[in-house]
Enzyme design. Sequence first.
Site, PDB file in Angstrom:
ATOM      1  N   CYS A   1      41.988  27.006  38.622  1.00  0.00           N
ATOM      2  CA  CYS A   1      40.599  26.879  39.077  1.00  0.00           C
ATOM      3  C   CYS A   1      40.536  25.688  40.022  1.00  0.00           C
ATOM      4  O   CYS A   1      41.472  24.940  40.171  1.00  0.00           O
ATOM      5  CB  CYS A   1      39.670  26.619  37.892  1.00  0.00           C
ATOM      6  SG  CYS A   1      39.826  27.836  36.595  1.00  0.00           S
TER       7      CYS A   1
ATOM      8  N   ASN B   1      40.101  22.925  34.378  1.00  0.00           N
ATOM      9  CA  ASN B   1      41.157  23.805  34.910  1.00  0.00           C
ATOM     10  C   ASN B   1      42.293  23.743  33.905  1.00  0.00           C
ATOM     11  O   ASN B   1      42.789  22.661  33.601  1.00  0.00           O
ATOM     12  CB  ASN B   1      41.630  23.303  36.283  1.00  0.00           C
ATOM     13  CG  ASN B   1      42.776  24.143  36.819  1.00  0.00           C
ATOM     14  OD1 ASN B   1      42.979  25.275  36.386  1.00  0.00           O
ATOM     15  ND2 ASN B   1      43.533  23.595  37.750  1.00  0.00           N
TER      16      ASN B   1
ATOM     17  N   GLU C   1      64.521  44.046  44.254  1.00  0.00           N
ATOM     18  CA  GLU C   1      63.458  43.089  44.616  1.00  0.00           C
ATOM     19  C   GLU C   1      63.923  42.165  45.731  1.00  0.00           C
ATOM     20  O   GLU C   1      63.187  41.877  46.671  1.00  0.00           O
ATOM     21  CB  GLU C   1      63.019  42.302  43.392  1.00  0.00           C
ATOM     22  CG  GLU C   1      62.041  41.176  43.643  1.00  0.00           C
ATOM     23  CD  GLU C   1      60.728  41.624  44.303  1.00  0.00           C
ATOM     24  OE1 GLU C   1      60.462  42.836  44.382  1.00  0.00           O
ATOM     25  OE2 GLU C   1      59.992  40.748  44.777  1.00  0.00           O
TER      26      GLU C   1
ATOM     27  N   LYS D   1      62.030  41.799  49.325  1.00  0.00           N
ATOM     28  CA  LYS D   1      61.569  40.499  49.845  1.00  0.00           C
ATOM     29  C   LYS D   1      62.069  40.292  51.265  1.00  0.00           C
ATOM     30  O   LYS D   1      61.330  39.885  52.153  1.00  0.00           O
ATOM     31  CB  LYS D   1      62.071  39.370  48.928  1.00  0.00           C
ATOM     32  CG  LYS D   1      61.270  39.229  47.652  1.00  0.00           C
ATOM     33  CD  LYS D   1      59.962  38.537  47.898  1.00  0.00           C
ATOM     34  CE  LYS D   1      58.697  39.126  47.392  1.00  0.00           C
ATOM     35  NZ  LYS D   1      58.497  40.435  46.992  1.00  0.00           N
TER      36      LYS D   1
ATOM     37  N   LYS E   1      47.786  42.429  50.981  1.00  0.00           N
ATOM     38  CA  LYS E   1      48.072  41.836  49.664  1.00  0.00           C
ATOM     39  C   LYS E   1      47.806  42.843  48.554  1.00  0.00           C
ATOM     40  O   LYS E   1      48.518  42.892  47.579  1.00  0.00           O
ATOM     41  CB  LYS E   1      47.227  40.583  49.451  1.00  0.00           C
ATOM     42  CG  LYS E   1      47.528  39.851  48.156  1.00  0.00           C
ATOM     43  CD  LYS E   1      48.989  39.427  48.071  1.00  0.00           C
ATOM     44  CE  LYS E   1      49.366  38.844  46.741  1.00  0.00           C
ATOM     45  NZ  LYS E   1      50.840  38.689  46.580  1.00  0.00           N
TER      46      LYS E   1
HETATM   47  C1  AGP Z   1      55.404  42.880  47.096  1.00  0.00           C
HETATM   48  O1  AGP Z   1      55.881  41.679  47.671  1.00  0.00           O
HETATM   49  C2  AGP Z   1      54.243  43.487  47.839  1.00  0.00           C
HETATM   50  N1  AGP Z   1      53.202  42.550  48.014  1.00  0.00           N
HETATM   51  C3  AGP Z   1      53.802  44.825  47.240  1.00  0.00           C
HETATM   52  O2  AGP Z   1      54.961  45.611  47.060  1.00  0.00           O
HETATM   53  C4  AGP Z   1      53.082  44.743  45.884  1.00  0.00           C
HETATM   54  O3  AGP Z   1      53.982  44.369  44.874  1.00  0.00           O
HETATM   55  C5  AGP Z   1      52.534  46.142  45.573  1.00  0.00           C
HETATM   56  O4  AGP Z   1      51.618  46.496  46.587  1.00  0.00           O
HETATM   57  C6  AGP Z   1      51.843  46.223  44.206  1.00  0.00           C
HETATM   58  O5  AGP Z   1      50.752  45.336  44.187  1.00  0.00           O
HETATM   59  P1  AGP Z   1      50.066  45.007  42.757  1.00  0.00           P
HETATM   60  O6  AGP Z   1      51.096  44.317  41.946  1.00  0.00           O
HETATM   61  O7  AGP Z   1      48.897  44.141  43.089  1.00  0.00           O
HETATM   62  O8  AGP Z   1      49.669  46.316  42.134  1.00  0.00           O
END
Ligand code: AGP
Length: 613
Positions: free
Chosen positions: A2, A100, A486, A490, A608
């Site tokens: 927070c 927080n 993963e 990345k 995101k």
């Molecule tokens: C991963 O680095 C990406 N940002 C993307 O694959 C992400 O993991 C995926 O869109 C799932 O998002 P979530 O975990 O919010 O469901």
Amino acid sequence: MCGIVGYVGHRDVVPLLVDGLKKLEYRGYDSAGIVVVEDGKLSTIKAEGKLDRLRDKLDGSQIHGVYGLGHTRWATHGPPSERNAHPMVDSRQRLALIHNGIIENFLPLKQRLQAEGWSFSSDTDTEVIANLVSSYLDDGNGLQAATQRAVSELRGMYAFACVTTESERQEVMVARQGPPLLLGIGVGTEDQEMFLASDPAALLRYTRNVVFLENGDTARLRVDGYTVWDASGNEVERKVHRLDWDVLQIEKGGYKHFMSKEIHEQPQALQDTLSGRVDFESGRVHLDGFELDQATLRAIRHIHLLACGTSWHAAHVGKFLIEELVRVPVQVDYGSEYRYRDPIVDEHTLAIGITQSGETADTLASMEIARERGGRLATICNVVGSQATRISEGVLYTHAGPEIGVASTKAFTTQLEALYLLAIFLRQARGRELDRSLLDGLAHLPQAVVETLELEGQIEEMARRYHRAQDFLYLGRGLNYPIALEGALKLKEISYIHAEGYPAGEMKHGPIALIDEDLPTVALATGDRVSEKVVSNMLQVKARDGKVIAVTDRDPDELEGSADDILRVPSVGRLLQPIVNVVPLQLLAYHVGVRLGCDVDQPRNLAKSVTVE
Ligand code: AGP
């Protein structure tokens, strides 16, 4: 995580608090509130949702004053709502507090206070602190002594600030254990003033002279200055720092990018996700909010893990953990595939959506299908009150705090930790024997990641040598196979270099044809069961002039001749090792992306949270 801000001085405090909260909004934004002390009373205004909602409410108010507190919330206990927004006011309406962190022993404290006649109007752990401090004002203590007495009883992580109408002078008391808290020293000569905040972003406009409180510190802020006491109650001097950061740099905590900041926040995020959930004495795991009773959990015969992207990689690690510790079959599905398959689901199926945002359309759709077909529904999620948490019976929050960088880092490692906790929780719910050794590695995990982050210099140098490669191959076996996937993701999403993750044993069935001196191979050679096999795969790559980057917890001498670069990581036990192993891969992707001049926080074409199909 927070955002907290406070002020005592001569300015009109309301616009100052709102301005400070605006700078901290990235730390959490599901509700916000302020309190101003004027004419011996507390004036509090709170609003659910983004800061603008609070601002709208303030526009219509007549609140004025020269000292007060402000808070923007990233909920951990209690869903986002006005009644759970901070500041919390004690039931005697004489003390307001913002916080927080996570108080691990809030339940026994709450029960004791209730028995003493204190009442509660929220679901938060913070309200317990407000009543606890206020209860000690009754003993004739001033705010300082009451605060310090309350702090001596708190267990967990906290950075809090409080004010009371009982004070004869304008003063704020603060305490810090874990989350950051700093004081801003007013620079005016004739009009002294003091500030407090979670991080410098909220203060920079007014002062660059700051004091970073240390763990265990309490401090009192008054118009004419401040006093700091250490954990033993001794008055201490803390160094005054002169900040020369610009505001954007400050929101990144001094890091160049949010992704870098969030990679480095992983020890804290892992600690926060663990806090209050493990009894290391008995070996038991407690998952508040996972509202599926024991009978239901004992009746589960299969588990479906539903996720996308990085969260799908976490699900794959979860399959290994749950099948090994719980002995229940687990299937892992992409949300986008599951929703169009004809999945076999019944009342003995537990479907778990793994999602940082809690808003990914494909994951939500697959969760709904599982529920429509009679399955029980749970989620592992990082955003309190998100859609995934609203449709689930069982909710297991990761406490990673807001993840701003599009590439998921701290959310991923806390998902793995949460899956590990869930596996132990399911194991104990189904009556399997408790094995305290399963918890040994957990306590050491944050420190192991701290040690792993010390590899960054070596990795940055490697990025200089490898960033021109057009393709990368990532190899891992068993629990390290999803980590290879993963690591490849990345690199792809940050640097736009093509990369593939493969089970190391599959290399001979095709990918080995790709090996040449221009193709770097990242190999995960940790643990005991299969790392010898991975080393032989590395030798096969070397035999074809390939370059090998090895992540290993073994003595480098054992890898003689099989790797060009060795990244030595601490060992935390086979089942938790993936959490440590992914960190060098995050750093490699980050530094390659930076060297290539990529927008590492907002890579092209990505979002995101993918809230559409
Ligand atoms: C991963 O680095 C990406 N940002 C993307 O694959 C992400 O993991 C995926 O869109 C799932 O998002 P979530 O975990 O919010 O469901």
